[in-house]
Every structure is written in C-alpha cells, then in structure tokens.
Design an enzyme around this catalytic site. Sequence first.
Site, PDB file in Angstrom:
ATOM      1  N   HIS A   8       0.828  -1.208   0.000  1.00 45.27           N
ATOM      2  CA  HIS A   8       0.000   0.000   0.000  1.00 45.27           C
ATOM      3  C   HIS A   8       0.870   1.269   0.000  1.00 45.27           C
ATOM      4  O   HIS A   8       0.463   2.307   0.539  1.00 45.27           O
ATOM      5  CB  HIS A   8      -0.959   0.034   1.197  1.00 45.27           C
ATOM      6  CG  HIS A   8      -1.841  -1.166   1.299  1.00 45.27           C
ATOM      7  ND1 HIS A   8      -3.042  -1.265   0.640  1.00 45.27           N
ATOM      8  CD2 HIS A   8      -1.682  -2.332   1.971  1.00 45.27           C
ATOM      9  CE1 HIS A   8      -3.594  -2.438   0.915  1.00 45.27           C
ATOM     10  NE2 HIS A   8      -2.788  -3.103   1.718  1.00 45.27           N
ATOM     11  N   SER A  49      19.295  17.901 -17.145  1.00 45.93           N
ATOM     12  CA  SER A  49      18.190  18.837 -17.337  1.00 45.93           C
ATOM     13  C   SER A  49      18.629  20.021 -18.198  1.00 45.93           C
ATOM     14  O   SER A  49      19.804  20.392 -18.220  1.00 45.93           O
ATOM     15  CB  SER A  49      17.724  19.344 -15.970  1.00 45.93           C
ATOM     16  OG  SER A  49      16.904  20.483 -16.100  1.00 45.93           O
ATOM     17  N   LYS A  79      21.394  17.671 -12.897  1.00 46.45           N
ATOM     18  CA  LYS A  79      20.266  16.801 -12.548  1.00 46.45           C
ATOM     19  C   LYS A  79      20.315  15.528 -13.376  1.00 46.45           C
ATOM     20  O   LYS A  79      20.539  15.558 -14.581  1.00 46.45           O
ATOM     21  CB  LYS A  79      18.940  17.524 -12.796  1.00 46.45           C
ATOM     22  CG  LYS A  79      17.723  16.777 -12.255  1.00 46.45           C
ATOM     23  CD  LYS A  79      16.467  17.643 -12.389  1.00 46.45           C
ATOM     24  CE  LYS A  79      15.287  17.033 -11.658  1.00 46.45           C
ATOM     25  NZ  LYS A  79      14.817  15.799 -12.280  1.00 46.45           N
ATOM     26  N   GLU A 121      12.119   5.658 -18.273  1.00 44.39           N
ATOM     27  CA  GLU A 121      11.004   6.413 -18.867  1.00 44.39           C
ATOM     28  C   GLU A 121      10.762   6.005 -20.317  1.00 44.39           C
ATOM     29  O   GLU A 121       9.619   5.969 -20.790  1.00 44.39           O
ATOM     30  CB  GLU A 121      11.293   7.908 -18.772  1.00 44.39           C
ATOM     31  CG  GLU A 121      11.226   8.438 -17.338  1.00 44.39           C
ATOM     32  CD  GLU A 121      11.762   9.848 -17.202  1.00 44.39           C
ATOM     33  OE1 GLU A 121      12.107  10.459 -18.238  1.00 44.39           O
ATOM     34  OE2 GLU A 121      11.845  10.349 -16.064  1.00 44.39           O
TER      35      GLU A 121
END
Length: 467
Positions: free
Chosen positions: A189, A319, A325, A332
């Site tokens: 959960h 980035s 970053k 992805e």
Amino acid sequence: MTAGTRIEQDAFGPVEIPSDRYWGAQTQRALGIFDIGEERFPAVLVRTFGLHKFAAARANLKSGALAPALASAIETAALELHKGLWDEHFPLTIWQTGSGTQTNMNANEVIANRANELLGQPLGTKTPVHPNDHVNASQSSNDSFPTVMHVAAATEMMGRLRPALEELRSALAQRSHMFAEVVKIARTHLMDAVPMTMGQTFATFEYQIANALARIDDTLPRLLILPQGGTAAGTGLNAPRGFDALFCATLAEATGLAFAPSPHKFEGMAAHDALVEVSGALNTIATSLLKIANDIRFLGSGPRCGLGELLIPDDGLTSSIMPGKRNPTIAEVLVQACFQVIGNHQTITLAGASGNFELNVAKPVLIYSLLQSLRVLADSSRVFSRRLVCGIEVDRERLATNVDQALLAVTALNPILGYDRVAQITATALQDRITPRAAAIALGFLNGDEYDRLVDPAVLARGTASR
C-alpha cells in the site's frame, strides 16, 4: 510521357511511372488513390515479402507451375528484395485495401521488373516475367499477405524480442544474486511493511520476465501455421496440389522455424486469432515491464529527497535548466514503449475482429501495429538491460538506516506478545519518535537481548516462504 518517366500498361490502361522505380502500374495507381498518412511498413515486412515470393517461386517450380528459367529469375530478384536491396521501391503507406493487396502487388511488380532486367529486358515490359501470372502464381493477396504477417511476426518475435528478454532476464538475475543479502523494508500500500532483501525484489522482476518468455513460446506454435495455398477464399483455387507443403518446407529451411500449412485455410484468411493472441502476450509483457520500470525508477528516486534505495547509473544526460540533474531516462523510455504496446493491443483486437465472412479486411493496420509492438518492446528492453539494470547499485547505508527505523519488523513478535501488545510497541515508537526496539524495552515487554534475538531483520527477510 514526361522526361524521366516510362509508361506501363495494366488492365485499366497506361500509367506513367518514374523511370528509375521498379514498382509498376498498380502501385502507381495506389499512390494516387491512397494519399493518407505517413505510416509505412517496417523493412522487416517488405523483406519478408521477398522471402515469401522466393518460397512461392520454388514451390511453383517443383509443382510444375513455373518454367525453370522464369523461376530462377524470380528467386534471384526475390532474394535481393529479402536482403534489403529494394526497400526504397515500396512507397505506399499502410492505409490501403484491408487485404494488403497493394503491398502484395508492389512486391509482385518490383520482383517482376527486376527479374526481367536480369533476363535482359527493360523495366515495364512484363515479359517474360509477369507480376500476376508468374510472381503471384498459385497465390492471392488474401492468402499471401496473412502468410507474410505470420512469418514477419514469428521472425521478429524469436529473432528480436526473445533474445532481448533473455538478456534482460539474465541482467535481473545477476542483480538478484548481487543483492541477495542486502536487507531492506518491503512496502505494501506504498507504506512500510516487513523486512525483505533487495535480491528478492530483483528475483521477482526476473520471474516476471521468465513468464514473459514462456508466454512468447506458448503463442509460437499457432503463429507457425500458415494459410498459404488458400488463394482467394480458402478453397485453393488455381494452386497446384501440394503447393502449400512445398512452400512451407522452403520457408522452414530458410528461417529455421517450423512453418507448416494450415489444415483449415479459411480460418487463417478470415480470422487472425493467432496474431491477436501474440498481441495479448505482448500486452501482458508490457504490463510486467511497466511495473518493473516504475519500481526501479521510484526506488532510485532522489538522490537526497526521494526513496534513494537504488543508485541508477548515469546516462550522461541532464536537465535543460537544472545543472547536474540526473533523471531515470532509460526507465522512462521503457514505460513509454509499454504504453504504445498496450494501446496497439486495442487496435489489434479491433482489427482482428474485422473478419467479414471469408476475409479479414484490416490486415495492414493489424500487422503494422503488431510489428511496432514487437520492435519497441525488444529494443527498449535491450536498452533498459544494458544501460540501466546492468549498472544498478544499492545505497547500503540508506537501506540500513531504513531497517533500523522500520516499525513493522516487530510483526515477528505477534506469536510471542500477541497482536495488541505489538501494536502498542509500534504506536509508542511512532508517537515518541524512537525505534521499536527502544519502545519494546520502555514498555517492559522485552529486554534488548530478547528483542535482538527475536527481531533479526536478516532472518526475518528469509521468512517461512523462503525456507
């Protein structure tokens, strides 16, 4: 006739064609009619047509339906097509007649023109090799196109997707062994649960991929059954006796796959259940990969303010605005590929249901979507394996801190103290911001040695299911 063109004749009259193009009148007419979209069949389908026409010419030769000289020229031209020499001579998009007739004729015309050229004739003569009478002999688009669909799907599945998934399974197994003793806290959960190991996490991923491979293998036998020889409607009109067996034997020898004639060719032309079944397996595999990719990128979130349990390898990208970053780009990509496959399955399902009486009339969009699914799953899985999974490490310090602070390792005390007392320990630890060990001692339920003996995270991670 304008400069740089030639005139070809078909049953409907003359057609002007660019002089350096190997396609013929039917393809040129289709170009003017189906001016829709930019989606074109991948090279594998075009090249599979070359293999298909080679096998058909060989079967026609052996059955006496084609003269040796013509068969030889057709076989040579067809094998050139199979090797990719004539890819640029297939200009049509997938948006065409639902039987794939225009692409079948495109293949017939390219091979006929090339065969005639090999025999010393100029393009467009249709003699001595005719695209319909000789290259398409004993065939129809209605049985040829679905046969090519099966062959292209089978070769891509076994030659591209399966090896990629085997590689991913191996990489996950390696990580599972590497992290076998690294204890972490499970989450159910999305919340803290009981101890487990990171090795168990990766073993779960590996088992999913093992099942993916089994799903592929389960669909293969029906994919290898071909409707070739059914011709127009499944009856075999104009195909010599034994043509289907000769065709499949040649194809099996060329590919190493055990292709065999369908005993009921009506089914293989009117319905494409075997291809929908393959897509269903790919849909399930995409679901598995989506779960794996998301788990890995979430476990690697951070580096300071996320879960940060996994250390994702640097891909060299960053980035556009935040210097330094690092993002889980490879995960992805896999996630997006899975979205495409899951969406394609809806298209394939609807296309597969579009068999009207003796012919399915959504073949082009079905095979385009299926081949895309096979391709993107294979390629993204391979990249995910090599560029991400093989470089994953764990942050052992963070995991150890998590284990020390975890509340629910005390679940192991249920048989000793009972559920209510253990609940008191977790409530006290949470309220007073202390460890559950300190809470158990403060409540007087256990001393330190007893707690350490009964609540050993490494032992608990093995659990009864692992013994």
